[in-house]
Motif scaffolding. Sequence first.
Motif, short mmCIF file in Angstrom:
data_model
loop_
_atom_site.label_atom_id
_atom_site.label_comp_id
_atom_site.label_asym_id
_atom_site.label_seq_id
_atom_site.Cartn_x
_atom_site.Cartn_y
_atom_site.Cartn_z
N PHE A 34 0.91 -1.36 -0.04
CA PHE A 34 0.06 -0.15 -0.14
C PHE A 34 0.88 1.22 -0.10
O PHE A 34 1.90 1.11 0.66
CB PHE A 34 -0.65 0.08 1.23
CG PHE A 34 -1.60 -1.22 1.46
CD1 PHE A 34 -2.73 -1.63 0.37
CD2 PHE A 34 -1.45 -1.98 2.39
CE1 PHE A 34 -3.52 -2.82 0.69
CE2 PHE A 34 -2.29 -3.49 2.91
CZ PHE A 34 -2.92 -3.64 1.95
N ALA A 35 0.38 2.33 -0.36
CA ALA A 35 1.01 3.57 -0.67
C ALA A 35 0.33 4.80 -0.33
O ALA A 35 -0.85 5.00 -1.09
CB ALA A 35 1.67 3.84 -2.16
N ILE A 36 0.33 5.51 0.80
CA ILE A 36 -0.09 6.62 1.19
C ILE A 36 0.50 7.75 0.58
O ILE A 36 1.66 7.97 1.00
CB ILE A 36 -0.16 6.61 2.80
CG1 ILE A 36 -0.80 5.20 3.27
CG2 ILE A 36 -0.83 7.71 3.60
CD1 ILE A 36 -0.45 5.12 4.79
N SER A 37 -0.36 8.65 0.10
CA SER A 37 0.08 9.85 -0.46
C SER A 37 -0.48 11.05 0.57
O SER A 37 -1.81 11.01 0.72
CB SER A 37 -0.27 10.12 -1.88
OG SER A 37 0.37 9.49 -2.77
N ILE A 38 0.37 11.97 1.07
CA ILE A 38 -0.14 12.99 1.82
C ILE A 38 0.67 14.47 1.58
O ILE A 38 1.90 14.16 0.92
CB ILE A 38 -0.03 12.85 3.29
CG1 ILE A 38 1.61 12.57 3.68
CG2 ILE A 38 -0.99 11.67 4.05
CD1 ILE A 38 1.78 12.51 5.31
N ASP A 39 -0.01 15.50 1.33
CA ASP A 39 0.44 16.61 1.10
C ASP A 39 1.54 16.72 2.34
O ASP A 39 1.52 16.44 3.26
CB ASP A 39 -0.50 17.83 1.11
CG ASP A 39 -0.97 17.67 -0.18
OD1 ASP A 39 -0.84 16.98 -1.21
OD2 ASP A 39 -2.50 18.21 -0.29
N ASP A 40 2.49 17.86 2.16
CA ASP A 40 3.62 18.33 2.99
C ASP A 40 2.90 19.20 4.16
O ASP A 40 3.64 19.35 5.03
CB ASP A 40 4.94 18.95 2.20
CG ASP A 40 4.38 20.06 1.36
OD1 ASP A 40 3.32 20.62 1.56
OD2 ASP A 40 5.22 20.75 0.98
N ASP A 41 1.77 19.61 3.83
CA ASP A 41 1.10 20.49 5.24
C ASP A 41 -0.06 19.75 5.42
O ASP A 41 -0.93 20.33 5.82
CB ASP A 41 0.61 22.00 4.49
CG ASP A 41 0.09 21.83 3.19
OD1 ASP A 41 -0.37 20.75 2.73
OD2 ASP A 41 -0.59 22.99 2.87
N LEU A 42 0.08 18.30 5.59
CA LEU A 42 -0.98 17.74 5.94
C LEU A 42 -0.52 16.65 6.97
O LEU A 42 0.45 15.97 6.61
CB LEU A 42 -1.90 17.11 4.99
CG LEU A 42 -3.18 16.12 5.07
CD1 LEU A 42 -4.06 16.04 3.85
CD2 LEU A 42 -2.62 14.64 5.22
N HIS A 43 -1.47 16.09 7.79
CA HIS A 43 -1.08 15.15 8.98
C HIS A 43 -2.03 14.13 9.18
O HIS A 43 -3.30 14.71 9.37
CB HIS A 43 0.00 15.67 10.19
CG HIS A 43 -0.94 16.56 11.16
ND1 HIS A 43 -0.93 17.65 10.77
CD2 HIS A 43 -1.73 16.39 12.06
CE1 HIS A 43 -1.76 18.42 11.61
NE2 HIS A 43 -2.19 17.53 12.71
N PHE A 44 -2.03 13.21 9.99
CA PHE A 44 -2.95 12.09 10.41
C PHE A 44 -3.44 12.88 11.83
O PHE A 44 -2.65 13.10 12.69
CB PHE A 44 -2.38 10.93 10.59
CG PHE A 44 -2.49 9.98 9.36
CD1 PHE A 44 -3.49 9.52 8.60
CD2 PHE A 44 -1.22 10.03 8.79
CE1 PHE A 44 -3.38 9.07 7.50
CE2 PHE A 44 -0.91 9.21 7.55
CZ PHE A 44 -2.19 8.76 7.12
N VAL A 45 -4.75 12.99 12.14
CA VAL A 45 -5.27 13.14 13.38
C VAL A 45 -5.56 11.71 14.12
O VAL A 45 -5.25 11.57 15.26
CB VAL A 45 -6.45 13.91 13.20
CG1 VAL A 45 -7.26 14.25 14.49
CG2 VAL A 45 -6.17 15.34 12.62
#
Length: 303
Positions: free
Chosen positions: A85-96
Motif C-alpha cells: 500500500f502507498a499513502i500519499s499526503i501533502d507536505d502540509d497535512l498530517h494524520f489526526v
Amino acid sequence: MQKSSFSILITTKNRKDDLLFTLRKIQHLLDRDDVDCLICDDASTDGTFEFIQNNFPKIKLIQNSKSQGLIYSRNRLMELVTTEFAISIDDDLHFVTQYPLEIIEKAYYENPKAGLFSFRIFWDVKEPEKTETTEVLHQMQSFAGGANVWRMTAWRDIPNYPAWFVFYGEEDFASYQLFKKNWKIYYLPEVLVNHRVDIKKRKKGPDYSLRLQRSLRSGWYLYFMFYPLSVIPKKMIYSIWMQLKLKVFKGDFKALKAIIFALFNVLFSIPKIIKNANRLSMSEYKAYHKIEHTKLYWRPENE
C-alpha cells in the motif's frame, strides 16, 4: 525483519517548515518497521533537501534537478514503492487519527475491489476540537490527491498520472482509469487528517489566476479524454458560462484571463489528449455519474 506493508509518500517544494511539522506529527508512523517513507523534493531552494538528509536518515529522499511539478513528482515516488500500500499526503497535512494503518489494512481486507481509499479531511490551520463523525465508508467517483492510500496492484493496472497536467486533475484521470478496470474508490471517514490550509487566504493569493487556469484546463482535458463525444460540447459551454456568470460578470477579471489561457492550453494539448484518450461509452458515462460525488471537505458542524 518485518517486511514493510506501507509507504508514506510526500512531495514538497520550498515548504521546509510545513514539511518538518508534518514529519514530527507522523513520527510514530515513521518509526514503525512496516513503514517506508519516501519524499520527492521538487528542486527546493530553501534547504529542504539538505535538512531532511541530515535529520531524517531513514527517509528515502529523491530530488528533481529542476522543478517538474507535483504530478511528475508523485509519479516518481510511486515508481519507487515496493510495499503493498502507498499513502500519499501533502507536505502540509498530517494524520489526526492515531492508528490509521490498522484501519486502512482492515478496510482493504474487507473490500477486495477497492483500488484506493480517500481520507476524511479537515481544512484548517489547527486540528478540529471534535473528531467524531457519523459518516460511513462509501464508494465515490474520485479522491483527494494529497490524502489517500493506493493498493499498488490497482496503481499498476492503470497508466501513471498525467505529468503534463502539472497540477490538478490527476485524481479524476486516475478515477476514470480505475473505473474502466473495475476498481473502486472509497471514502474512508474513519481516518481523519488535518490539511493545514486557510482556504479563504488561498483564494486571495497571488497565484489565484494560475491555480484557476490549471484547474479549468485539467477539467477540460478530462472532458476530451474520457467523455463520450456527444456530451462534450454541452459540458464545455456550461463550464465556461458558469465561470463567466459567477466570476467574470462580477468583476473578477483575473478569472477571465484564466479562462482564456486555459482554452489555449486545451488547443495546444490536442495531440496529447488524443494520445491519452480512454473514452467512456455512454452506458459507462451514466454509470460513473451515478456514483456519489467526491468528498473533499469535512467540518464538525456538518455532523
